[in-house]
Design an enzyme around this catalytic site. Sequence first.
Site, PDB file in Angstrom:
ATOM      1  N   GLY A  11       0.750  -1.110   0.426  1.00  0.00           N
ATOM      2  CA  GLY A  11       0.454  -0.075   0.167  1.00  0.00           C
ATOM      3  C   GLY A  11       1.058   1.294   0.192  1.00  0.00           C
ATOM      4  N   LEU A  34      -3.501  -7.121  -1.377  1.00  0.00           N
ATOM      5  CA  LEU A  34      -3.568  -5.799  -2.618  1.00  0.00           C
ATOM      6  C   LEU A  34      -5.416  -5.540  -2.868  1.00  0.00           C
ATOM      7  CD1 LEU A  34      -1.891  -8.864  -4.474  1.00  0.00           C
ATOM      8  CD2 LEU A  34      -0.940  -6.327  -3.904  1.00  0.00           C
ATOM      9  N   ASP A  65      -4.239 -12.676   3.615  1.00  0.00           N
ATOM     10  CA  ASP A  65      -5.843 -11.532   3.936  1.00  0.00           C
ATOM     11  C   ASP A  65      -4.911 -11.608   6.175  1.00  0.00           C
ATOM     12  OD1 ASP A  65      -7.588 -10.619   5.365  1.00  0.00           O
ATOM     13  OD2 ASP A  65      -8.975 -10.639   4.128  1.00  0.00           O
ATOM     14  N   SER A 136      -4.345   6.931  13.789  1.00  0.00           N
ATOM     15  CA  SER A 136      -4.696   7.773  12.487  1.00  0.00           C
ATOM     16  C   SER A 136      -4.962   9.171  13.799  1.00  0.00           C
ATOM     17  CB  SER A 136      -5.696   7.975  12.030  1.00  0.00           C
ATOM     18  OG  SER A 136      -6.260   9.028  11.628  1.00  0.00           O
ATOM     19  N   THR A 138      -7.371  11.407  13.063  1.00  0.00           N
ATOM     20  CA  THR A 138      -9.543  11.429  12.840  1.00  0.00           C
ATOM     21  C   THR A 138      -9.248  10.815  14.788  1.00  0.00           C
ATOM     22  OG1 THR A 138     -10.904  10.564  12.286  1.00  0.00           O
ATOM     23  CG2 THR A 138      -9.840   8.963  12.284  1.00  0.00           C
ATOM     24  N   TYR A 160     -14.280   4.582  10.778  1.00  0.00           N
ATOM     25  CA  TYR A 160     -12.960   4.138  10.836  1.00  0.00           C
ATOM     26  C   TYR A 160     -12.268   4.115  11.692  1.00  0.00           C
ATOM     27  CZ  TYR A 160      -8.377   5.090   9.261  1.00  0.00           C
ATOM     28  OH  TYR A 160      -7.070   5.170   9.158  1.00  0.00           O
ATOM     29  N   LYS A 164      -9.644   2.149  14.590  1.00  0.00           N
ATOM     30  CA  LYS A 164      -8.449   2.278  14.976  1.00  0.00           C
ATOM     31  C   LYS A 164      -8.236   3.070  16.792  1.00  0.00           C
ATOM     32  CE  LYS A 164      -5.892   2.818  11.134  1.00  0.00           C
ATOM     33  NZ  LYS A 164      -5.739   1.716  11.035  1.00  0.00           N
ATOM     34  N   ASN A 191      -2.023  13.802   7.805  1.00  0.00           N
ATOM     35  CA  ASN A 191      -2.124  13.898   6.361  1.00  0.00           C
ATOM     36  C   ASN A 191      -0.944  14.038   5.852  1.00  0.00           C
ATOM     37  OD1 ASN A 191      -3.805  15.663   7.999  1.00  0.00           O
ATOM     38  ND2 ASN A 191      -5.197  15.736   5.661  1.00  0.00           N
TER      39      ASN A 191
END
Length: 353
Positions: A11, A34, A65, A136, A138, A160, A164, A191
């Site tokens: 990623g 992927l 996975d 994150s 966030t 989301y 986290k 960011n």
Amino acid sequence: MDTILITGGAGFIGIHTSLVLLNKGYKLVIIDSLINSSYIAINRIKSTYKKTNKYPNNISFYKGDIRDISFLRKVFKDSIKLGSEINYVIHFAGLKSVSDSFLEEDKYWDVNVNGTKTLIKVMEENNCFNLIFSSSATLYSEYETSPLRENAKVNVNNPYGKTKLEVEKFLENKIKSSHPNWKIISLRYFNPIGAHSSGLFGENPNNKINNLFPLICRSITNANEELLIFGNDWPTHDGTGVRDYIHVMDLAEGHVSAVEFLNKKIIKSSFLVINLGTGKGTSVLELINIFQKVNKININYKFAERRKGDKAIIFADIRKALELLNWQPKRSIEEMCHDGWEWFLNNPFGYEK
Ligand code: NAD
Ligand code: UD1
């Protein structure tokens, strides 16, 4: 040299971090389903790396996975068989779209939370207790004021972000209630933008992009996609939202510093939360202006309503990263705009042309 398992290593952030770690001489085992990346990224990293002729066998890749426990067990077992037992895990794998997480809440929970728990179980089975986790900004409450320190209040309003937060709580509990050797760093990214300066690696765009930087790039190449600036009446110096943009290569180097920190023998069992940002805020209009100047290109935009859930100003306090990890970002916002655009120009559809 130590062997590091990189989950989600194909990623955006994973591939840049892998590049930096390989150059430092670490052995890498990369796993990725992927689902949001491409095998071409892995091929490119292999061939870029081969050219240097340094440690040619330091990279292996498995498609799979993180929720599949037998897959994870095989990856750990294979590493032992090959004589390079996994000592560290950097856990990037996960789903990351805030807007999609409202539509696919269960899936986000399954991948991000259950997937992490499965990974932790297999790490414990293999006596691997060093983890760096992708968290994150966030998580920070909308009522907290920037610069945000790691001890600012957390409060999430999207599925989301909830995944986290749940993982951070789970990992913190591991330290309290489980094996005394666990050493965990949760890195809260601000960011990330930009790309590797070769133009060979960058963010693989999916169709439903919501983030500003890839939308700026797309508005240039696709005349149908006019850039909307969400609000010009925010309480900021020019009325547009302010964020802490960080070059993805600086972010990648932050992970190397985190590995080096965990490697210090004096560090005891711990769960640490550390911000990775630049500590500087840039407004939407400033970013657009710098992008135009650096890349000598015109961007058409218009102002629109504020986006639901947005905040005026978000940027990090990065003193903890400097103090503990001895890390600080080096690249300017101009380099972020240059490198990110270079990648986009060379790969407008991502890795798959
Ligand atoms: P990305 O989507 O480019 O990379 C994540 C990788 O994980 C992808 O290659 C994807 O194929 C893989 N993956 C997804 N589900 C998987 C599964 N079940 N098993 C194995 N692999 C799986 O995202 P990124 O921008 O590189 O982000 C990496 C991590 O950092 C994510 O956990 C994300 O939530 C977090 N993060 C990203 C940002 C950002 O703005 N990019 C900000 C804060 C936190
Ligand atoms: C968004 C997510 C956040 C996530 C982060 C990184 C929301 C509400 N927040 O944050 O949870 O951690 O991405 O993936 O989705 N902007 C425009 N026009 C656009 C897009 C964005 O003006 O088309 C503005 C936004 O209002 C904001 C800034 O650009 O002021 C940056 O937006 P974005 O890239 O989406 O990042 P965040 O808002 O920080």
